[in-house]
Design an enzyme around this catalytic site. Structure first.
Site, PDB file in Angstrom:
ATOM      1  N   ASP A  42      -5.463   4.292  -3.659  1.00 31.83           N
ATOM      2  CA  ASP A  42      -6.597   4.918  -2.965  1.00 31.83           C
ATOM      3  C   ASP A  42      -7.040   4.065  -1.770  1.00 31.83           C
ATOM      4  OD1 ASP A  42      -7.778   2.913  -4.434  1.00 31.83           O
ATOM      5  OD2 ASP A  42      -9.307   4.171  -5.370  1.00 31.83           O
ATOM      6  N   SER A  43      -6.335   2.965  -1.522  1.00 37.78           N
ATOM      7  CA  SER A  43      -6.478   2.249  -0.247  1.00 37.78           C
ATOM      8  C   SER A  43      -6.135   3.193   0.903  1.00 37.78           C
ATOM      9  CB  SER A  43      -5.573   1.011  -0.209  1.00 37.78           C
ATOM     10  OG  SER A  43      -4.247   1.350  -0.577  1.00 37.78           O
ATOM     11  N   ASP A  81      -2.860   6.415  -7.862  1.00 38.91           N
ATOM     12  CA  ASP A  81      -4.206   5.992  -8.254  1.00 38.91           C
ATOM     13  C   ASP A  81      -5.086   7.173  -8.622  1.00 38.91           C
ATOM     14  OD1 ASP A  81      -4.643   3.265  -8.284  1.00 38.91           O
ATOM     15  OD2 ASP A  81      -5.212   3.140  -6.169  1.00 38.91           O
ATOM     16  N   GLU A 112      -8.742   1.785 -12.561  1.00 37.72           N
ATOM     17  CA  GLU A 112      -9.446   0.501 -12.534  1.00 37.72           C
ATOM     18  C   GLU A 112     -10.323   0.363 -13.771  1.00 37.72           C
ATOM     19  OE1 GLU A 112     -11.569   0.102  -8.812  1.00 37.72           O
ATOM     20  OE2 GLU A 112      -9.756   0.454  -7.621  1.00 37.72           O
ATOM     21  N   GLU A 179      -6.024  -8.155  -9.031  1.00 39.87           N
ATOM     22  CA  GLU A 179      -6.350  -8.243  -7.596  1.00 39.87           C
ATOM     23  C   GLU A 179      -7.470  -9.260  -7.357  1.00 39.87           C
ATOM     24  OE1 GLU A 179      -7.140  -4.513  -5.605  1.00 39.87           O
ATOM     25  OE2 GLU A 179      -7.762  -5.531  -3.763  1.00 39.87           O
TER      26      GLU A 179
HETATM   27  O1  KIV Z   1      -5.365   1.168  -3.702  1.00 38.69           O
HETATM   28  C1  KIV Z   1      -4.475   0.319  -3.649  1.00 38.69           C
HETATM   29  O2  KIV Z   1      -3.665   0.273  -2.717  1.00 38.69           O
HETATM   30  C2  KIV Z   1      -4.409  -0.658  -4.725  1.00 38.69           C
HETATM   31  C3  KIV Z   1      -3.573  -1.877  -4.473  1.00 38.69           C
HETATM   32  C4  KIV Z   1      -4.252  -2.731  -3.479  1.00 38.69           C
HETATM   33  C5  KIV Z   1      -3.275  -2.593  -5.722  1.00 38.69           C
HETATM   34  O3  KIV Z   1      -5.009  -0.487  -5.721  1.00 38.69           O
END
Ligand code: KIV
Length: 276
Positions: A42-43, A81, A112, A179
């Site tokens: 979700d980045s 995610d 998470e 992380e």
């Molecule tokens: O959302 C994401 O890209 C992540 C990574 C940074 C592990 O959770």
């Protein structure tokens, strides 16, 4: 394609290599480079959608982008995610997991949390969905963490992290992303859980590494301390577009070789027959 049992079996054998991706081209290059696992993180919200945090990213956004990634990488394990507040209880999590798995053809999901979400983790695993945990700096908790800060820096916080990691591992997650935590903490967790750990800003003593695509290839304008740019794609793109602009302005583009031609005879016939 690496499977979830194979991923767990890699622990102690070799590090697994993960990268995030959000579209078809990124997926294609990740697959061609031999990356083990593509994470549609979700980045996405920050790298691609222009948000400051991951909070505004919706399930529809994740599915839209993960489906693109799947079309670009049909032979690479793809984890998607769960975005913010899409797994608050078991029925909601299962409903949303079904959408992710069926509409993107993902190989698993990441969420998470630790002991607080263990009932949801159990329910997903019971439905045969591979689950990846995510502990330490968990960006969906940005507001309660008070910013993107390194976590697990006190004895009490380390104990909580280890308890969370143990619980996730014992309940059968396929891997745990760690992380933004000190290297010694990540190493301790790695040595005390069966599940492979995957670090991002967690030092080198983990079972795998994950980087955000844009950080890894030098597309991000700003890099976090833990990221290393293995290419300088942003600079390359800017230089390429500057060259293109100059070539158009200087009329050196397109060249004769980059141009379609018509035989003289046909052109002359056209001119002779054309009435204005
Ligand atoms: O959302 C994401 O890209 C992540 C990574 C940074 C592990 O959770």
């Amino acid at each position: 394609m690496l499977t979830s049992p194979e991923l767990r079996a890699l622990k102690g054998q070799r590090p697994s290599v993960w990268i995030t991706a959000y579209d078809v081209v990124q997926a294609q290059v990740a697959e061609e480079a031999g990356i083990d696992v593509i994470l549609v993180g979700d980045s996405l919200g920050m790298t691609t959608m222009g948000y400051d945090t991951t909070i505004p990213v919706t399930l529809d956004d994740m599915i839209h982008h993960a489906a693109m990634v799947r079309r670009g990488a049909t032979h690479t394990m793809m984890i998607v995610d769960f975005p913010f507040l899409t797994y608050p209880d078991i029925p909601t999590a299962l409903r949303n997991a079904a959408r992710i798995m069926q509409q993107t053809l993902a190989n698993g999901v990441k969420l998470e949390g630790g002991r607080d979400i263990i009932a949801v983790v159990d329910a997903l695993i019971r439905e045969k969905i591979p689950v990846i945990g995510h502990l330490g700096l968990t960006p969906q908790s940005i507001h309660t963490m008070g910013g993107y800060k390194v976590q697990a820096k006190t004895s009490a916080a380390i104990e909580r992290l280890i308890a969370d990691a143990r619980e996730l591992s014992d309940h059968g997650v396929s891997a745990i992303v760690l992380e933004g935590i000190p290297d010694r903490v990540a190493a301790f967790v790695t040595d005390h859980v069966d599940a492979p750990t995957v670090g991002i800003g967690a030092g080198s003593h983990v079972d795998g590494q994950v980087l955000v695509f844009h950080d890894c290839l030098g597309l991000s304008p700003n890099l976090p301390k833990f990221a290393r740019p293995f290419a300088h794609v942003r600079d390359d793109m800017i230089h390429g577009l500057e060259d293109y602009r100059n070539a158009v302005l200087g009329r050196s583009f397109p060249s004769d070789a980059e141009t379609y031609h018509i035989p003289d005879r046909e052109w002359e016939r056209f001119l002779a027959e054309y009435k204005d």
